[in-house]
Design a protein around this motif. Sequence first.
Motif: not given
Length: 368
Positions: A149-150, A267, A270-272, A286-288, A290, A293
């Motif tokens: 996901e990240l 981080e 793609k996300g954090s 934090l998703r791709e 979006s 957060y």
Amino acid sequence: MTDEPLDIGVLGYRFMGKAHANAFARLPMFFADAPDLNRAVLVGRDEAALADAADELGFARTATDWESVVDEVDVFYNLGPNHVHAEPSIAALEAGTPVFCEKPLAPGLDDAAAMAEAAADADVPAGIAFNYRFIPAIQYAKNLIEAGELGELRHFRGRYLQDWLVDPEAPWSWRNDEELAGSGALGDLGAHTVDLARFLVGDVAAVSGHLRTFVDERPVDGEDETRPVTVDDAYSAQVAFEDGTMGTLEASRFANGRKNDHTIEIEGSKGSLKFSLERLNELEVLREDSRGYETVLVTDESDPYIDHWWPPGHVIGWEHTFVHENYEFLSAVAEGGDYEPSFADGLAVQRVLDAVERSDDERAWIEV
Ligand code: SOE
């Protein structure tokens, strides 16, 4: 798998003794499949204080010599100060007794390596109490990372801030002494952050560290004397992970206003994510694609360990992390399974701590 209750022997009965004894007491009520336990013997030196602690913490008897305990109990917990981690733990492992030891594994690398070697030679679980791995939100974070996901990880930021030594009149303790503790904020707090870095990102290749002692002597409680502070009050480090991720770490006992603020930020491509121990039921994600957060309240019954506790939103606390790690460790002992974080993980953390100290001495990057 054993059905007999596990006789537990515990060395140490102050802060960590209470945290783990509380976990032993919670397990039968909330983890029905946890092994049955006997709080069999509490080990310490001061017989009067030990007797009071045994009553308070629910232990059947006391002992002032760990040597007589380590080969007669089913599990040995070493919750003493750092300088007493090695000898009793190694003796227990050589007697074939599983060991659970508080962090850091040892004051220094040599003792940590000897403990890890004794654990490798013994065919029993040897665990280290990095309890923050067992926060549901941290395990949710690990699942997000492992699911991609990240994306490719780029940055890890870990910070453990407290302020209990800001007052120069705060009394001296073993945590201020290099012989007894090994290091200060680095080993006491940094060990947790380095373990989470390894758990969430991976192994560390090299570090560039800086240590600082702000107050170099402290009054001794009840005596008209002071003792030197021979360890760091704070540390910071740059970290190069083996996978290329960049890291920054710090810890302090002088961060005014921060009581027990362990924060993690990661981080990726793609996300954090962001985590704070002071809001330990939440993970900021934090998703791709979006715009910002999202605050995830990690208290659904599908989240790690939550189904053992309460309905969604009935948040858990710091002490629950000890229940979770003890459930996993004691289940591994009863079932003859493996447990992580193991003494090998404890040694891997100690290697990073040692490299930070050597880097500070040499003012140079050091390979771990
Ligand atoms: C230090 O004050 C301390 O008690 C650490 O020793 C613990 O490991 C940490 O969980 C809380 O703070």
